[in-house]
Design a protein around this motif. Structure first.
Motif, PDB file in Angstrom:
ATOM      1  N   ASN A   1       0.967  -1.025   0.028  1.00 32.27           N
ATOM      2  CA  ASN A   1      -0.156  -0.009  -0.130  1.00 32.27           C
ATOM      3  C   ASN A   1       1.155   0.484   0.071  1.00 32.27           C
ATOM      4  N   LYS A   2       2.018   1.307   0.175  1.00 31.81           N
ATOM      5  CA  LYS A   2       3.049   2.156   0.493  1.00 31.81           C
ATOM      6  C   LYS A   2       3.230   2.566  -1.310  1.00 31.81           C
ATOM      7  N   THR A   3       3.574   1.706  -2.150  1.00 36.34           N
ATOM      8  CA  THR A   3       3.713   1.576  -3.534  1.00 36.34           C
ATOM      9  C   THR A   3       3.226   3.251  -4.448  1.00 36.34           C
ATOM     10  N   THR A   4       4.009   3.211  -5.183  1.00 34.25           N
ATOM     11  CA  THR A   4       3.119   4.117  -6.933  1.00 34.25           C
ATOM     12  C   THR A   4       1.833   3.595  -7.111  1.00 34.25           C
ATOM     13  N   LEU A   5       2.651   1.954  -7.272  1.00 32.75           N
ATOM     14  CA  LEU A   5       1.268   0.688  -7.823  1.00 32.75           C
ATOM     15  C   LEU A   5       0.569   0.422  -7.608  1.00 32.75           C
ATOM     16  N   TYR A   6       0.437   0.412  -6.263  1.00 25.44           N
ATOM     17  CA  TYR A   6      -0.686   1.009  -5.651  1.00 25.44           C
ATOM     18  C   TYR A   6      -1.959   2.504  -5.680  1.00 25.44           C
ATOM     19  N   LYS A   7      -0.957   2.585  -5.166  1.00 27.39           N
ATOM     20  CA  LYS A   7      -1.538   4.446  -5.281  1.00 27.39           C
ATOM     21  C   LYS A   7      -2.758   4.409  -6.531  1.00 27.39           C
ATOM     22  N   ASN A   8      -1.529   4.578  -7.197  1.00 32.51           N
ATOM     23  CA  ASN A   8      -2.240   5.137  -9.471  1.00 32.51           C
ATOM     24  C   ASN A   8      -3.295   4.234  -9.248  1.00 32.51           C
ATOM     25  N   ALA A   9      -3.095   2.513  -9.020  1.00 34.07           N
ATOM     26  CA  ALA A   9      -4.416   2.519  -9.424  1.00 34.07           C
ATOM     27  C   ALA A   9      -5.227   2.278  -8.139  1.00 34.07           C
ATOM     28  N   GLU A  10      -5.236   2.810  -7.452  1.00 35.72           N
ATOM     29  CA  GLU A  10      -6.474   3.110  -6.287  1.00 35.72           C
ATOM     30  C   GLU A  10      -7.225   3.800  -6.647  1.00 35.72           C
ATOM     31  N   ASN A  11      -6.470   5.610  -7.305  1.00 31.50           N
ATOM     32  CA  ASN A  11      -7.027   6.542  -8.398  1.00 31.50           C
ATOM     33  C   ASN A  11      -7.966   6.254  -9.011  1.00 31.50           C
ATOM     34  N   LYS A  12      -7.699   4.983 -10.277  1.00 31.62           N
ATOM     35  CA  LYS A  12      -8.053   4.789 -10.766  1.00 31.62           C
ATOM     36  C   LYS A  12      -9.541   3.352 -11.347  1.00 31.62           C
ATOM     37  N   LEU A  13      -8.954   2.270  -9.840  1.00 29.30           N
ATOM     38  CA  LEU A  13     -10.582   1.827  -9.453  1.00 29.30           C
ATOM     39  C   LEU A  13     -10.914   1.631  -8.187  1.00 29.30           C
ATOM     40  N   THR A  14     -11.841   1.126  -8.163  1.00 26.87           N
ATOM     41  CA  THR A  14     -12.415   1.484  -6.847  1.00 26.87           C
ATOM     42  C   THR A  14     -12.641   0.734  -5.743  1.00 26.87           C
ATOM     43  N   SER A  15     -13.165   1.177  -5.041  1.00 31.28           N
ATOM     44  CA  SER A  15     -12.032   0.491  -3.560  1.00 31.28           C
ATOM     45  C   SER A  15     -12.358  -1.394  -2.821  1.00 31.28           C
ATOM     46  N   SER A  16     -13.811  -1.322  -3.514  1.00 30.73           N
ATOM     47  CA  SER A  16     -14.666  -2.577  -3.937  1.00 30.73           C
ATOM     48  C   SER A  16     -14.774  -3.388  -4.720  1.00 30.73           C
ATOM     49  N   SER A  17     -14.186  -4.735  -4.451  1.00 30.84           N
ATOM     50  CA  SER A  17     -13.700  -5.315  -5.484  1.00 30.84           C
ATOM     51  C   SER A  17     -15.212  -7.110  -4.821  1.00 30.84           C
ATOM     52  N   SER A  18     -15.127  -7.601  -5.966  1.00 29.02           N
ATOM     53  CA  SER A  18     -14.906  -9.272  -6.222  1.00 29.02           C
ATOM     54  C   SER A  18     -13.495  -9.801  -6.332  1.00 29.02           C
ATOM     55  N   ILE A  19     -13.422  -9.723  -7.698  1.00 33.93           N
ATOM     56  CA  ILE A  19     -12.169  -9.689  -8.388  1.00 33.93           C
ATOM     57  C   ILE A  19     -10.698  -8.561  -8.278  1.00 33.93           C
ATOM     58  N   LEU A  20      -9.583  -8.477  -7.783  1.00 43.72           N
ATOM     59  CA  LEU A  20      -8.891  -7.393  -8.475  1.00 43.72           C
ATOM     60  C   LEU A  20      -7.600  -7.275  -8.485  1.00 43.72           C
ATOM     61  N   SER A  21      -6.828  -7.666  -9.887  1.00 41.56           N
ATOM     62  CA  SER A  21      -5.382  -7.999  -9.650  1.00 41.56           C
ATOM     63  C   SER A  21      -4.661  -6.296 -10.019  1.00 41.56           C
ATOM     64  N   ILE A  22      -3.473  -5.812  -9.517  1.00 38.64           N
ATOM     65  CA  ILE A  22      -2.631  -5.514  -9.947  1.00 38.64           C
ATOM     66  C   ILE A  22      -1.522  -5.726 -10.285  1.00 38.64           C
ATOM     67  N   SER A  23      -1.265  -5.233 -11.244  1.00 38.93           N
ATOM     68  CA  SER A  23       0.308  -5.870 -11.307  1.00 38.93           C
ATOM     69  C   SER A  23       0.834  -4.794 -12.355  1.00 38.93           C
ATOM     70  N   ASN A  24       2.700  -4.732 -12.458  1.00 35.57           N
ATOM     71  CA  ASN A  24       3.659  -3.875 -12.512  1.00 35.57           C
ATOM     72  C   ASN A  24       3.810  -4.304 -14.350  1.00 35.57           C
ATOM     73  N   TYR A  25       4.802  -4.307 -14.922  1.00 39.55           N
ATOM     74  CA  TYR A  25       5.076  -4.305 -15.903  1.00 39.55           C
ATOM     75  C   TYR A  25       5.700  -5.678 -16.603  1.00 39.55           C
ATOM     76  N   GLU A  26       6.794  -5.903 -15.154  1.00 44.06           N
ATOM     77  CA  GLU A  26       6.833  -7.500 -15.156  1.00 44.06           C
ATOM     78  C   GLU A  26       5.717  -8.753 -14.668  1.00 44.06           C
TER      79      GLU A  26
END
Length: 817
Positions: free
Chosen positions: A397-422
Motif C-alpha cells: 500500500n506504500k507503493t506508487t503501483l498501488y496508489k496509481n491503481a487506487e486512484n483509477k479503480l473502485t475500492s470494493s471488488s469481487s476480483i481485483l488484480s494489480i500488476s506491474n509490467y514484469e
C-alpha cells in the motif's frame, strides 16, 4: 486465472481494430451469427486521433499478433470518409474473417494508382455483391437498405444475407448495444461462447476461456498514457462459468494491501461478503462438495501473490477460531519468529482444495497469523521475510503501483488484480500466450501498471480493465509541473486551453512569431502545426458548426477570418480576406444555445455578421458603426432579451438587439479603458482611463463610482464577483490585498469545479498569484511565471491545472493538488 487471460484478449482487440448510435437496432441484424467480437466505432476521426498520441498503442502496434489483426482489417483502408460503424471478427477452421457494417457510403480511395486490382459485380438473390481483388486482398461488399456491408469472405456474406429475414435476435447483444455509452470512441462486445476458435487463432494458444462468462460489454477510453475499458459481463447462471462462483455475493473493500510485501510484481484479491454463498456456487460449478468448506466460512478476502517466484496466500477472516483449530491439528512443528508463531504443516493438507478455482492447484507448507489474516507460504524463509516487511511497514500500500491503481479503480471488488509490467508479462507467458507475452516484452511499457477488476452485482458483473502510466502520486496541497513544451521560435500569443471534443479533455493552442499555430495534447505532445498568414487576434473561439459534437476553431488574424477543424484544416467557406486588414478579434454569438452561430467580424466602422453557412446575415442592419469599433463586440442575455454591445472610439457605448436596432439608449461619452465590458449585478459594467467604474442597467440608467484607479488598471467580473487590480492593490469583491510593488497584469476570474479563482501576474518580478473569491491566497502561491495564465481541469479529475508562457519560446502547465 481466466480473468487475466481475457484481459489480454480485450487489449489485443481494442487497440488493433482501428483504421452515432443508431436510431434503431436493424444494424444488429447484419452481424454474422458466428461473430465473437463486435466493435462499434462511434467516431473514426477521434479514435484515430487518440490512438496517434496513445503511448500504449504506439509501443506495441508493430508487434505480433497486433500486426496480424491489422492485416486482417487492411481492406478497410481502401475506403475513406468513415465516420462510424461496426467491425466484427469471426473464425472458422481455416481463417479469421471480418465484417464491417455502416450507414456511411463506401467511398473508396482513388484506385487508378493501383495497378494490381480487379473489381466485378456478382448477383446473389436480390443483392448485388461487388468483389474486390486489390494487391493481395480479396473482399466483398453489398448494400442492405441503408447499410453498406464489407466482408472478407463471400460465403460469410452470403450466409449473412440468407439470415437477414430470420428475425432471430441475440437478446444479450441487443441489450448491451442499447446500454453502451456511445459518447465513448468505441464499444466492444465479446461473445465468449462463440470465441474460443477465434482466440486460439489470435493468440496461438489452446486455452479455453468460454467457461469464464457468456458476454462482456466494454466502453473504451483512451488518453495519452492510459487505456481504460469498463462495462459489464453477463453469465449463463445454469452453466459452470467461472463468474458464477460469485453469484449472490457482494464485493467487499480490499484492505489486505497493508500486509502484502512491497516488492511484488502481481497481486490478486478475491472479496467475498459470504463464503457460504461462494461454497454453494462452487458445488454447482464443479458438482463437488468438500467437508472443509465450512472451516473457511469466516474468510472474506483471499489474496494470492508471488514473492521472489514463490506463491504466498493471505486469508483475511472476521473470525479465526475454527481455521486456527484446524491448523493446530495439521501442524507438525512450530517456531517463534519476531513475536509470531510459524507453523510447519503436514504435506498436502486439504484446506486449500475449496479455494482451487481461485488460486489454482496449489498447496502451502508454512503458515502464520497476523491479526485476523492467515498467511501461507511454501518455504519458511519467505514467510519470515513477509512477516518482517509487515512489521516494518514495507508493504504494497506504500507503493506508487498501488496508489496509481487506487486512484483509477473502485475500492470494493469481487476480483481485483494489480500488476506491474514484469508481473503482467510473466503471467501472459505462463498462463496466456507466449506470442502475446513476447509482444509486450518488446514494448516500452516498463513504467506502466495493469489493473483488472470485477464487481458482482444483482444479475451481472461490472468489469474494469486499466493500463496506466505508473507515476509518482503528488502530495496534496502542492503545485507541480505537468509538462513543458519548447518551440523553435519565440511565441507571439499566450497559450489558451481548448476542448478535445472526443475525450472532453483540454488541449492547448498557441502561436509563434512566424505565425505558426500549434495544437498541443493534454500530455504536452504537439499534435499539429499550421502556418497562418498573420497573427491571431484575441481569443480563439470553439464552435460546433455542424451540430454533431465536433468542435472547430474560429478566429481572425489581421486580415482574415478563418475556421479550422480539429486537424488544422480550413473549413470552407470560412476563409475570408479583408483588404486593409486591422481586424478586431472575432465575436461569436449563440443567442439561444442552439448552435445557430453568428460570427461578427469588425474592421474600422464596418460590421460583417455571418451565419453558420458563412453567409452575410441579411436581417442584421447594423453593418456600419458611427465610429471606429474598439474591440470585438460582446453578447449578453438578460432575461429573455439579447444585448449586443459595441465600444466606439468616439466614446459612445452602442447596445443593440439581434437585428441591429438600438436596444438601450446610452447617454454620454466615455474614455474607455482597455478592459472588457462585463455583466456584473445584471448591469453592463466597465471602467474608464480616468479611474471611474460605470454601471448601466437594461433601461439605460447610469451609476458611477470614482475609484481613483490608475490609467493602466485591470478589471474582470462575473455576475457576482468583481476583481480590480490597481497598482499593487488587488480588490476582490469588497476585500483588498496589498501585494509587493511590481507591474501587474489584469486580473482573470476562473470558475472551475464550483470554485472561483482570481489570478494576477507580476510581470516585473515574475510571480503568478492565485486567490479564491474571499481574497484568500491559494496554498503554495505565488509561483514563478511571467505571463497571464489560463486555467482548466484538463483531465476531468476535479483537479485544476494552469498554463502560462514561462520563457519567450516555451510554455508550461502546472497542476494544483
Amino acid at each position: 486465472m481466466r480473468f487475466t487471460y481475457l484481459s489480454a484478449i480485450i487489449l489485443l482487440l481494442s487497440i488493433s481494430c482501428t483504421s452515432k448510435k443508431e436510431s434503431k437496432n436493424s444494424i444488429l441484424d447484419l452481424i454474422p451469427s458466428n461473430a465473437a467480437i463486435i466493435l462499434r466505432i462511434n467516431d473514426f476521426e477521434t479514435l484515430n486521433s487518440e490512438l496517434s498520441t496513445n503511448e500504449i498503442y504506439n509501443s506495441i502496434k508493430l508487434e505480433k499478433p497486433f500486426v496480424d489483426i491489422k492485416k486482417i482489417l487492411s481492406p478497410l483502408h481502401y475506403f475513406s470518409n468513415k465516420t462510424n460503424g461496426l467491425i466484427t471478427l469471426s473464425a472458422d477452421s481455416t481463417k479469421i474473417d471480418f465484417t464491417y457494417i455502416t450507414t456511411d457510403s463506401l467511398n473508396h480511395i482513388n484506385f487508378d494508382s493501383i495497378t494490381n486490382k480487379s473489381i466485378e459485380t456478382q448477383s446473389f438473390k436480390d443483392y448485388n455483391i461487388t468483389k474486390y481483388i486489390i494487391e493481395k486482398d480479396t473482399f466483398y461488399s453489398t448494400l442492405v437498405e441503408e447499410h453498406a456491408v464489407l466482408c472478407s469472405s463471400k460465403l460469410l456474406l452470403q450466409n449473412l444475407l440468407n439470415s437477414i429475414d430470420s428475425n432471430i435476435k441475440n437478446e444479450s447483444l441487443d441489450k448491451f448495444y442499447n446500454i453502451s455509452d456511445n459518447e465513448k470512441v468505441a464499444n466492444i462486445w465479446i461473445n465468449l461462447e462463440k470465441g474460443n476458435l477465434l482466440f486460439k487463432k489470435l493468440l496461438f494458444d489452446n486455452q479455453n476461456i468460454t467457461n469464464f462468462t457468456s458476454w462482456i460489454s466494454l466502453d473504451l477510453t483512451l488518453n495519452d498514457s492510459e487505456l481504460l475499458l469498463n462495462g459489464i459481463a453477463a453469465s449463463d447462471t445454469d452453466s459452470t462459468q467461472f463468474l458464477n462462483l460469485f453469484n449472490g455475493t457482494k464485493p467487499i473493500e480490499n484492505d489486505t494491501w497493508n500486509i502484502v510485501p512491497r516488492n511484488i510484481n502481481k497481486v490478486t484479491s478475491y472479496g467475498l461478503d459470504d463464503f457460504k454463498k461462494y461454497s454453494h456456487n462452487k458445488q454447482l460449478h464443479d458438482e463437488s462438495k468438500s467437508d472443509l468448506d465450512s472451516l473457511l466460512n469466516t474468510v472474506e478476502e483471499i489474496v494470492i501473490t508471488e514473492y521472489e517466484d514463490e506463491s504466498v496466500l493471505f486469508l483475511k477472516t472476521y473470525g479465526t477460531a475454527t481455521l486456527l483449530d484446524y491448523i493446530n491439528e495439521e501442524k507438525i512443528a512450530a517456531e517463534e519468529f519476531s513475536s509470531n508463531e510459524i507453523w510447519e504443516l503436514k504435506p498436502n493438507i486439504e484446506i486449500f482444495e475449496p479455494l482451487s478455482p481461485l488460486i489454482g492447484e496449489q498447496s502451502f507448507k508454512y503458515s502464520s497469523i497476523i491479526e485476523n489474516t492467515f498467511v501461507f507460504s511454501q518455504t519458511q524463509g519467505t514467510l519470515e521475510t513477509v512477516i518482517t516487511k509487515i512489521k516494518t511497514g514495507d508493504t504494497f500500500n506504500k507503493t506508487t503501483l498501488y496508489k496509481n491503481a487506487e486512484n483509477k479503480l473502485t475500492s470494493s471488488s469481487s476480483i481485483l488484480s494489480i500488476s506491474n509490467y514484469e508481473g503482467f508479462v510473466g503471467y501472459l507467458n505462463k498462463s496466456v500466450s507466449s506470442a502475446l507475452a513476447n509482444s509486450f516484452k518488446e514494448s516500452k511499457l516498463n513504467d506502466y501498471l495493469f489493473g483488472q477488476q470485477i464487481i458482482a452485482d444483482a444479475n451481472f458483473f461490472h468489469v474494469n480493465f486499466l493500463i496506466n502510466k505508473n507515476t509518482e502520486v503528488e502530495e496534496q496541497n502542492s503545485v507541480t509541473s505537468a509538462f513543458e513544451v519548447q518551440f523553435d521560435t519565440d511565441l507571439s500569443s499566450l497559450p489558451q486551453f481548448v476542448t478535445n471534443h472526443g475525450s472532453g479533455r483540454k488541449e492547448i493552442i498557441v502561436q509563434d512569431q512566424e505565425n505558426n499555430l500549434y495544437l498541443i495534447s493534454s500530455s504536452g505532445k504537439i499534435l499539429w502545426k499550421k502556418q497562418l498568414n498573420g497573427s491571431v487576434q484575441g481569443k480563439i473561439e470553439q464552435v460546433d458548426l455542424f451540430k454533431n459534437g465536433k468542435l472547430q476553431f474560429a478566429f481572425t488574424t489581421n486580415n482574415e477570418f478563418l475556421i479550422l477543424d480539429r486537424n488544422g484544416n480550413e473549413v470552407a467557406p470560412f476563409t475570408k480576406n479583408y483588404s486593409g486588414g486591422n481586424l478586431n478579434p472575432l465575436a461569436v454569438f449563440d443567442y439561444d444555445g442552439r448552435k445557430n452561430y453568428r460570427f461578427v467580424v469588425t474592421q474600422g466602422k464596418k460590421v460583417f455578421m455571418y451565419n453558420s453557412k458563412g453567409e452575410i446575415v441579411k436581417g442584421f442592419t447594423y453593418d456600419t458603426a458611427e465610429a471606429t469599433i474598439l474591440d470585438a463586440p460582446q453578447h449578453f442575455r438578460i432575461g429573455k432579451k439579447d444585448y449586443l454591445v459595441f465600444k466606439l472610439d468616439n466614446g459612445k457605448l452602442k447596445i443593440i438587439n439581434r437585428v441591429g436596432k438600438t436596444r438601450v439608449n446610452v447617454k454620454g461619452n466615455y474614455s474607455f479603458s482597455d478592459n472588457k465590458i462585463r455583466l456584473y449585478q445584471n448591469k453592463f459594467t466597465f471602467t474608464t482611463v480616468d479611474g471611474i467604474l460605470y454601471q448601466i442597467d437594461s433601461q439605460g440608467k447610469i451609476s458611477s463610482s470614482n475609484l481613483n484607479l490608475s490609467k493602466d488598471h485591470g478589471m474582470d467580473a462575473t455576475s457576482r464577483t468583481l476583481a480590480i487590480m490597481n497598482d499593487n492593490i488587488l480588490q476582490i469583491r469588497n476585500k483588498k490585498i496589498e501585494l509587493e510593488l511590481g507591474v501587474y497584469s489584469k486580473p482573470s476570474i476562473f470558475y472551475l469545479n464550483d470554485k472561483i479563482y482570481v489570478s494576477v501576474t507580476d510581470i516585473q518580478n515574475q510571480k503568478i498569484y492565485l486567490f479564491d473569491s474571499q481574497a484568500k491566497p491559494i496554498p503554495n502561491f505565488p509561483v514563478f511565471g511571467n505571463s497571464v495564465i489560463d486555467m482548466a481541469d484538463i483531465n476531468l479529475n476535479k483537479k485544476v491545472e494552469f498554463v502560462y508562457q514561462n520563457q519567450n519560446n516555451s510554455i508550461e502547465v502546472l497542476k494544483i493538488q
